[in-house]
Design an enzyme around this catalytic site. Sequence first.
Site, PDB file in Angstrom:
ATOM      1  N   GLU A  46       0.832  -1.208   0.000  1.00 25.26           N
ATOM      2  CA  GLU A  46       0.000   0.000   0.000  1.00 25.26           C
ATOM      3  C   GLU A  46       0.867   1.259   0.000  1.00 25.26           C
ATOM      4  OE1 GLU A  46      -2.248  -0.511   3.521  1.00 25.26           O
ATOM      5  OE2 GLU A  46      -2.664  -2.577   2.963  1.00 25.26           O
ATOM      6  N   PRO A 134      -9.527  -0.050   2.138  1.00 22.53           N
ATOM      7  CA  PRO A 134      -9.601  -0.387   3.556  1.00 22.53           C
ATOM      8  C   PRO A 134      -9.606  -1.894   3.801  1.00 22.53           C
ATOM      9  CG  PRO A 134     -11.693   0.532   2.772  1.00 22.53           C
ATOM     10  CD  PRO A 134     -10.728   0.632   1.648  1.00 22.53           C
ATOM     11  N   HIS A 135      -8.908  -2.323   4.851  1.00 16.88           N
ATOM     12  CA  HIS A 135      -8.827  -3.733   5.203  1.00 16.88           C
ATOM     13  C   HIS A 135      -8.289  -3.848   6.622  1.00 16.88           C
ATOM     14  CE1 HIS A 135      -4.857  -2.579   3.680  1.00 16.88           C
ATOM     15  NE2 HIS A 135      -4.414  -3.373   4.622  1.00 16.88           N
ATOM     16  N   VAL A 136      -8.357  -5.025   7.197  1.00 19.17           N
ATOM     17  CA  VAL A 136      -7.824  -5.247   8.539  1.00 19.17           C
ATOM     18  C   VAL A 136      -6.363  -5.672   8.438  1.00 19.17           C
ATOM     19  CG1 VAL A 136     -10.107  -5.883   9.378  1.00 19.17           C
ATOM     20  CG2 VAL A 136      -8.550  -7.667   8.598  1.00 19.17           C
TER      21      VAL A 136
END
Length: 232
Positions: A46, A134-136
């Site tokens: 990212e 978005p992600h964990v």
Amino acid sequence: MQLTVRAVSKLFNVSEKTVYRWIEQDDLPASLIDGHYGFNRGELVEWATARHIPVPDELFQATDSTAALPSLTEALRAGGIFHRLKGTDKESVLSAAVEAMPLPQDVDRHLLLQMLLAREALQSTAVGEGIAIPHVRNPMVLHVPRPMITLCFLEPPVDFGALDSKPVYALFSLISPSPRVHLHLLSRLAFALREERFKELIAQRGTQEDILNAARRVETNGLARAATGTER
């Protein structure tokens, strides 16, 4: 497994001094444990994507080989594509996105939202040009049976603290059952977002059918180039 400073310097073909500078001056995500820095592969992808730094293919390699690897098209079809998602800030649009996701009944949506917000607190998942992913941090916590990418178009766009200062209009929310699948889908999505026709369709808020067809085309072309040795 986290990567060391030496490993990151080799991956990006830069000196270890440059890696330390990235940490201090360019917000390179790193964990300091017992005096040594460690790096999460997904966060490296990212970070590099947001700064238009070429992502090394080796960064997507992982040791877990038990899970099947889905295509980007399959993950988007599983997660769904939603238009005109309402919200005024990060928390409200992420809350709306979580509610839109076709998750199994036993998945705790409140926990998922808190994990997404915690990830944003560490560093924005905006990758520029109005797009965020978005992600964990730890995909295995959620125990989902299958991976999915839920694409939500925001109305109006919302400030996510992107490097280019552009408000986010498109969320690609990524949910995965394992780190290996997470990295694979992140790789496929990052590849698709480098393709101008795919990006244009996203900017135009295309229909679900058009976006799925475009994703399938990008992956097919990418596999063809890889087979002939012309893909980076």
